[in-house]
Every structure is written in structure tokens, then in C-alpha cells.
Design a protein around this motif. Structure first.
Motif, PDB file in Angstrom:
ATOM      1  N   ALA A 359     -33.165  42.862 -21.535  1.00  0.00           N
ATOM      2  CA  ALA A 359     -33.767  42.065 -20.511  1.00  0.00           C
ATOM      3  C   ALA A 359     -34.256  42.972 -19.328  1.00  0.00           C
ATOM      4  O   ALA A 359     -35.293  42.417 -18.382  1.00  0.00           O
ATOM      5  CB  ALA A 359     -32.629  40.744 -20.193  1.00  0.00           C
ATOM      6  N   ARG A 368     -35.236  34.720 -23.227  1.00  0.00           N
ATOM      7  CA  ARG A 368     -33.707  35.469 -23.559  1.00  0.00           C
ATOM      8  C   ARG A 368     -33.420  35.009 -24.915  1.00  0.00           C
ATOM      9  O   ARG A 368     -33.408  34.069 -25.397  1.00  0.00           O
ATOM     10  CB  ARG A 368     -33.004  34.878 -22.342  1.00  0.00           C
ATOM     11  CG  ARG A 368     -31.527  35.286 -22.177  1.00  0.00           C
ATOM     12  CD  ARG A 368     -31.624  37.073 -21.641  1.00  0.00           C
ATOM     13  NE  ARG A 368     -32.115  36.819 -20.201  1.00  0.00           N
ATOM     14  CZ  ARG A 368     -31.475  36.855 -19.277  1.00  0.00           C
ATOM     15  NH1 ARG A 368     -30.172  36.837 -19.412  1.00  0.00           N
ATOM     16  NH2 ARG A 368     -31.932  36.939 -17.993  1.00  0.00           N
ATOM     17  N   GLU A 372     -27.940  37.036 -24.749  1.00  0.00           N
ATOM     18  CA  GLU A 372     -28.129  37.362 -23.407  1.00  0.00           C
ATOM     19  C   GLU A 372     -28.440  38.535 -22.534  1.00  0.00           C
ATOM     20  O   GLU A 372     -28.566  38.670 -21.460  1.00  0.00           O
ATOM     21  CB  GLU A 372     -26.708  36.746 -22.617  1.00  0.00           C
ATOM     22  CG  GLU A 372     -26.644  35.072 -22.766  1.00  0.00           C
ATOM     23  CD  GLU A 372     -27.513  34.145 -22.201  1.00  0.00           C
ATOM     24  OE1 GLU A 372     -27.998  34.467 -21.173  1.00  0.00           O
ATOM     25  OE2 GLU A 372     -27.736  33.116 -22.803  1.00  0.00           O
ATOM     26  N   THR A 374     -30.551  40.847 -24.312  1.00  0.00           N
ATOM     27  CA  THR A 374     -31.997  41.337 -24.584  1.00  0.00           C
ATOM     28  C   THR A 374     -33.112  39.878 -24.573  1.00  0.00           C
ATOM     29  O   THR A 374     -32.533  38.934 -24.720  1.00  0.00           O
ATOM     30  CB  THR A 374     -31.977  41.712 -26.163  1.00  0.00           C
ATOM     31  OG1 THR A 374     -31.709  40.968 -27.206  1.00  0.00           O
ATOM     32  CG2 THR A 374     -31.253  42.976 -26.312  1.00  0.00           C
ATOM     33  N   VAL A 375     -34.379  40.355 -24.768  1.00  0.00           N
ATOM     34  CA  VAL A 375     -35.280  39.398 -24.822  1.00  0.00           C
ATOM     35  C   VAL A 375     -36.166  39.357 -26.005  1.00  0.00           C
ATOM     36  O   VAL A 375     -36.264  40.709 -26.675  1.00  0.00           O
ATOM     37  CB  VAL A 375     -36.316  39.321 -23.559  1.00  0.00           C
ATOM     38  CG1 VAL A 375     -35.482  39.070 -22.116  1.00  0.00           C
ATOM     39  CG2 VAL A 375     -37.038  40.880 -23.284  1.00  0.00           C
ATOM     40  N   GLU A 395     -40.605  32.335 -22.282  1.00  0.00           N
ATOM     41  CA  GLU A 395     -39.571  31.389 -22.001  1.00  0.00           C
ATOM     42  C   GLU A 395     -40.058  30.206 -21.857  1.00  0.00           C
ATOM     43  O   GLU A 395     -40.779  29.759 -20.930  1.00  0.00           O
ATOM     44  CB  GLU A 395     -38.788  32.284 -20.945  1.00  0.00           C
ATOM     45  CG  GLU A 395     -37.424  31.361 -20.520  1.00  0.00           C
ATOM     46  CD  GLU A 395     -36.557  31.413 -21.618  1.00  0.00           C
ATOM     47  OE1 GLU A 395     -36.742  30.116 -22.464  1.00  0.00           O
ATOM     48  OE2 GLU A 395     -35.817  32.141 -21.863  1.00  0.00           O
ATOM     49  N   ALA A 404     -34.477  33.338 -14.734  1.00  0.00           N
ATOM     50  CA  ALA A 404     -35.003  34.858 -14.691  1.00  0.00           C
ATOM     51  C   ALA A 404     -35.834  35.256 -13.416  1.00  0.00           C
ATOM     52  O   ALA A 404     -35.861  36.153 -13.069  1.00  0.00           O
ATOM     53  CB  ALA A 404     -35.947  34.823 -16.055  1.00  0.00           C
TER      54      ALA A 404
END
Length: 462
Positions: A359, A368, A372, A374-375, A395, A404
Motif C-alpha cells: 500500500a 485496500r 491491510e 497491500t492494495v 477504493e 488513505a
């Protein structure tokens, strides 16, 4: 009589036809037998058509025998089967009208080969060379096929603004647009410009991406795409960077990261196949003169399924390799070109889609993942160039997006419309961006991105 293009004369006009052609002289050579050969090109084809001019033409001595490369002429005559080697047909001229002469002492494009760096000094003339004519035809074909691809899949074309108030990438490398006097002093109290007096009443800039505006239409109309100019005020003098370039950016409502990756793979393979089928002569030129093996490379990518791998697995494979990278491999780093090329050229020997990046190295708008860390992002990597497509699932959850933004020091007040999409009927959606010039560069084998756009804009060069 209607003018016929050279490509039509060479491919679909039967010998014996009375024709009219026009173009620019590439070469002229006279024979002692009372005739002259002229190589004529009008930009429609890599190949020239040969014109035979005999000394019974009224302007043979005073004009035709004084034609030099760069001159423009109009020819009427009969298309005949060629008796010489190198061409199947040629024009036997009944009339040659000189439209414009070219001074051989000053015309920069003679018979000699000229390097690309020198040709960048004459961008208004370089399209007359074989290399840049071929690039222009490939670029035009690819632009057309991009629209065809999305039209066949019922995507709507959306023209997003060039002048904008938002920074999609959050990097701040934007060209400012203002009507304020650049010599006027800043406001005495704050030391900054008073943009309330500017044309838009606030700070404005040239867009770096149409994504955010594209999302608004995707969240109303389903599947859309943008294809337009974008601008980056980065002081990068490299073979891969331009200050002005074109971007293709599709956005899909009700779509996740897998849908995004599927679309990117289908899109690239469609374009590779189109250029192979419709630009064969130009690709053969590039394969011979610019990048040997280019055609085989493109054919392989059309036939091959792209490998899919997570960022974490890619890092593990790179760490296990015996390659001594300039940038040591560690989880959390942004993949460098050397890493991307090692994955595509050494490990998987083809196109690779890397997903689920950390992320902290990706933009605030990427969704996300449940871990929590990585995206839901993806990059398509190709041999020799590395990343060619970058995309993500966006998102769609308001609370996650606001968090974010805070973590990336992005002011939510500057993105009220973007946030409204999450307040009023939010849906999962995804999209990606393709830098058009980098793609043209890949398909032609040209080593410098400045040579695949008609008029390159780079630092200190306008």
C-alpha cells in the motif's frame, strides 16, 4: 482524374490503368537513353513507386532533369508492369507537373542515412524519412484500433478535461495554467499568489490523468474509456519520458482486479494482432533496421497467456535469483526496470501481470486488501520495457478512502466530487492506464520515446 495513393498503385491497381499520383521525390537518376527514373513517395506506404519520364515531355530538360530529393510533383500517366527488379509496377509518365522545388544545398534529407538525434532537430521534415513515416503509420493504426477495441465491447468514449484542479497522482509535477501576470509580485501578507483573481478563481493545471473524471462517468454509465493528452512537469531527460504524451484509460463499473487484468490482457493482445496484420511492411522494416526479432516478439505475445503473479511472490523469485541487481530486492520496494525485465525475460519469458502491491508505494485511490498491507493494484510487464500498463481496483468504501487520503497527505476538501461517488450509490470499479507512446515504442522497437510522437515535448525543448 482522382489522385491515387502510392499504396493503392502498388497493391490493388491493375497494370494498364490511367492514373494520377502526387508526392515527394526521394531520388532521381537520369539515363543516357533519354529517360529519367524518379522514386516517388506520398507517405501512404513504406515503398516508393517508380516513375519513368522520357525526354519527349515538354519540361524534361528545364524541370524534370533538375528535380532533387524533397521536391514535390504531380504525375499523370499509365501504370505498367515493371521490366526492372525491385518493383512489380511503375508509372510511365505522360505529364509531370512540378509543384515545389527543393534546394539540394539546403534540404537536410538527402540520400545519406541520418541518425535519429539529428532528425530531432528537424521535426517538421523527419516524417518524410522511412523510419518516421513507418512510425506515423503504426501510430495511426494503433490509435484507430484502440477505439475499435472499446467500441466492440460497448465502452463509451469520454472526453475528460485537459485543464483541471486536481492532481490524480499526488506528485505535484503539474504545469500551471494561469492568466495572472507572471511578473506581478506575490501577495504581501502571505508571499503567495492570490488565485482568487485568476481566471478560474483557484489554482489550475494541465491534467496528469483523466482517471478521476473517468470514474465519475463509469459510476453512472458503466464501462467508459478516455484517450487524450496528459502532461507531467518532471525534469526527466530519459529515453522513456515525455512532458506531453497520450494516455488510454478505461474504467469499468461493477468490476474487480481480475476483471481489470483480463481487460488489459485482451486489449494488448488485440493491438499486437492488429499491428501484425495491418502494418506488415512497416514491421518488416523495423525488424530489419531497428530491432531484429520484433515480429517474432509480437507474434509470441499474441499467442501467449500472460503470467499472473503477486508482488510478494515476484519479490521472492527475484530474491532467489543469482542476479546481482543494482537495486537490492526487498519487500516494500518499488520494482525497478531491471527487476521487471528479469521477470519477463529470464524467469517467465513473456508478459507478466503483477498484482497486490504494498500500500505504501501506491496511490491513495487503490482498494485496500483484507491483509491491510497491500492494495488491489496490477501492472502489466513486457520484455525489454518493463511496465506498460498500470491499474487497480478503485477504493469504493468511503471510510477507507478517507483514511488513505489522510495517510497520503491528500486534502479531502480538494476531492469532494470524487468522494460523493462513494456517498451516493458506490459500486466496485476498476481501471488502468496505458501510455500510448511507450506502447508505440514497444511495437516499433524504437529506442527513444521522442521518436514515436510527432513533436516531442521535453525539458528545455519546445
Amino acid at each position: 482524374m482522382k489522385r491515387q495513393r502510392v499504396i493503392e498503385l502498388l497493391t490493388c491497381t491493375p497494370p494498364g490503368t490511367q492514373i494520377k499520383a502526387a508526392g515527394w521525390v526521394r531520388t532521381r537518376r537520369s539515363s543516357k537513353g533519354g529517360f529519367t527514373f524518379i522514386e516517388l513517395n506520398d507517405g501512404s506506404s513504406l515503398h516508393n513507386v517508380q516513375v519513368m519520364a522520357f525526354d519527349n515531355l515538354p519540361n524534361y530538360s528545364d524541370e524534370i532533369n533538375h528535380l532533387y530529393p524533397g521536391a514535390s510533383i504531380a504525375v499523370t500517366g499509365r501504370l505498367v508492369e515493371s521490366e526492372g527488379s525491385g518493383q512489380s509496377v511503375e508509372i510511365k509518365a505522360d505529364c509531370i507537373r512540378v509543384l515545389g522545388h527543393a534546394d539540394p544545398l539546403n534540404y537536410p534529407l538527402g540520400k545519406q542515412r541520418i541518425n535519429f538525434e539529428t532528425l530531432r532537430e528537424v521535426p517538421h521534415l523527419r516524417a518524410r524519412t522511412n523510419s518516421f513515416g513507418a512510425v506515423a503509420r503504426v501510430r495511426s493504426l494503433l490509435a484507430h484500433e484502440i477505439h475499435r477495441f472499446f467500441h466492440e465491447r460497448k465502452f463509451l468514449l469520454v472526453h475528460t478535461p485537459i485543464i483541471t484542479g486536481n492532481d490524480c497522482e499526488g506528485a505535484g509535477a503539474m504545469f500551471q495554467v494561469t492568466t495572472l501576470d507572471p511578473l506581478a509580485p506575490a501577495a504581501p501578507d502571505s508571499g503567495t499568489r492570490n488565485y482568487a483573481d485568476d481566471f478560474f478563481g483557484r489554482r489550475a493545471a494541465l491534467t496528469v490523468s483523466g482517471q478521476l473524471e473517468g470514474e465519475t462517468y463509469a459510476c453512472a454509465l458503466g464501462d467508459i474509456y478516455t484517450f487524450g493528452p496528459t502532461f507531467r512537469a518532471e525534469n526527466s531527460n530519459t529515453r522513456r519520458h515525455l512532458s506531453e504524451f497520450w494516455m488510454v484509460e478505461p474504467e469499468m463499473a461493477f468490476a474487480d482486479l481480475n476483471d481489470d487484468a483480463d481487460l488489459a490482457q485482451d486489449f494488448l493482445r488485440y493491438l499486437f494482432d492488429a499491428v501484425l496484420q495491418q502494418c506488415s511492411a512497416d514491421l518488416e522494416f523495423f525488424d530489419k533496421r531497428i530491432e531484429p526479432g520484433l515480429i517474432a516478439k509480437l507474434e509470441h505475445l499474441v499467442e501467449q497467456e500472460f503470467t499472473r503473479i503477486t508482488y510478494s511472490d515476484a519479490i521472492a523469485l527475484l530474491a532467489k535469483s543469482e542476479r546481482d541487481f543494482d537495486f537490492p530486492v526487498s519487500w516494500g520496494m518499488d520494482l525497478q526496470s531491471e527487476h521487471e525485465r528479469h521477470l519477463t525475460e529470464e524467469i517467465f519469458k513473456g508478459a507478466v501481470i503483477v498484482t497486490d502491491y504494498p500500500a505504501q508505494i501506491k496511490a491513495f485511490y487503490m482498494r485496500r486488501n483484507t491483509n491491510e498491507r497491500t492494495v488491489a493494484a496490477m501492472d502489466v510487464l513486457l520484455p525489454k520495457v518493463g511496465e506498460i500498463v498500470g491499474g487497480s481496483q478503485r477504493e469504493e468504501r468511503l471510510d477507507y478512502l478517507l483514511e488513505a487520503m489522510r495517510n497520503n497527505n491528500v486534502d479531502p476538501d480538494n476531492y469532494t466530487q470524487y468522494l460523493d461517488l462513494r456517498r451516493f450509490g458506490s459500486v466496485p470499479h476498476a481501471g488502468f492506464g496505458l501510455g500510448f507512446e511507450r506502447f508505440v515504442q514497444f511495437c516499433t522497437g524504437m529506442s527513444n520515446i521522442r521518436d514515436v510522437i510527432p513533436f516531442p515535448r521535453t525539458p528545455r525543448r519546445l
